[in-house]
Design a protein around this motif. Structure first.
Motif: not given
Ligand SMILES: [Zn+2]
Length: 247
Positions: A17-36, A38-47
């Motif tokens: 959480r800290k590495k990605l820039g989130a604090d210790e305790n709050s609920p998070i928007d994980i998609e926003d956090l990961v996309l902030s 630049t190393d990440y690609t998120l792919i949504y696909k039916p499986m």
């Protein structure tokens, strides 16, 4: 089956959480956090329904693919689960089962599930919220819904977490495995968490990299557009004919 080191996994979740820039305790928007990051690609696909998603790690290039047929809560859990592989395992491809808390699953899968639970709902915050709700005479059904809505956990992931933390017993765990949708509705919550809301799409590094290649004249416009189409990003491809195909 090896015993999981709960404290270490909880620490890893906190550290990530800290590495990605989130604090210790709050609920998070994980998609926003990961996309902030630049190393990440998120792919949504039916499986297929026995797969929750997969991840690919190759140096700084990190790809997470999520089964878009699963509920929003489950999708969030999958992203968090894959983060465990991306931060604490070697380069490679990891394909993940849709069962959470599967006793037959290997230790890495169980570890990643636990990591995901702690990542989305940090231990001390989750525990103190539970105690506050229980002390104000909420029944288990209400407690579950309030917790899962706050932390964006699926209903099953919430129950598993409560059982694992010994806040509910086996009997309560089984009894509470009913659809939360009606009660969530009556309490005024959105039911998005329990439904699949994602279109098939690709976000993050893949898209920015394609644009960079185009801007540097390394690929033609046609190639750029075909890369966007491969990533189900018809919305980014110019032309009304293509846009009209969506929905
Ligand atoms: Zn997995």
């Amino acid at each position: 089956m090896a015993k999981l080191d709960y404290r270490l996994i909880s620490f890893h979740a906190y550290e990530t959480r800290k590495k990605l820039g989130a604090d210790e305790n709050s609920p998070i928007d994980i998609e926003d956090l990961v996309l902030s990051n630049t190393d990440y690609t998120l792919i949504y696909k039916p499986m297929s329904e026995n797969i929750s998603g997969l991840c690919i790690k190759e140096g700084n290039n990190k790809i997470i693919a999520i089964n878009s047929n699963s509920s929003k809560g489950r999708q969030r859990f999958t992203i968090a689960h894959e983060l465990c592989y991306l931060y604490y395992h070697d380069d490679g491809i990891y394909i993940c089962s849709s069962k959470i808390d599967d006793e037959k699953a290997n230790d890495c899968e169980r570890e990643a599930d636990l990591f995901a639970s702690y990542f989305l709902a940090p231990e001390s915050a989750f525990y103190s919220d539970y105690m506050m709700l229980a002390n104000s005479k909420n029944d288990l059904e209400h407690i579950c819904i309030k917790l899962e809505q706050k932390y964006g956990l699926s209903h099953m992931a919430t129950l598993i977490r409560l059982k694992m933390s010994k806040l509910i017993n086996e009997r309560e765990y089984i009894k509470a495995q009913t659809s939360p949708i009606k009660l969530a509705n009556s309490l005024g919550y959105s039911t998005d968490l329990y439904l699949s809301t994602k279109k098939n799409t690709t976000m993050g590094r893949y898209i920015s990299l394609a644009k960079e290649l185009l801007d540097k004249d390394r690929i033609s416009i046609a190639r750029y557009q075909s890369l966007l189409l491969d990533g189900n990003r018809q919305d980014l491809v110019a032309g009304d004919d293509l846009n009209a195909e969506i929905d």
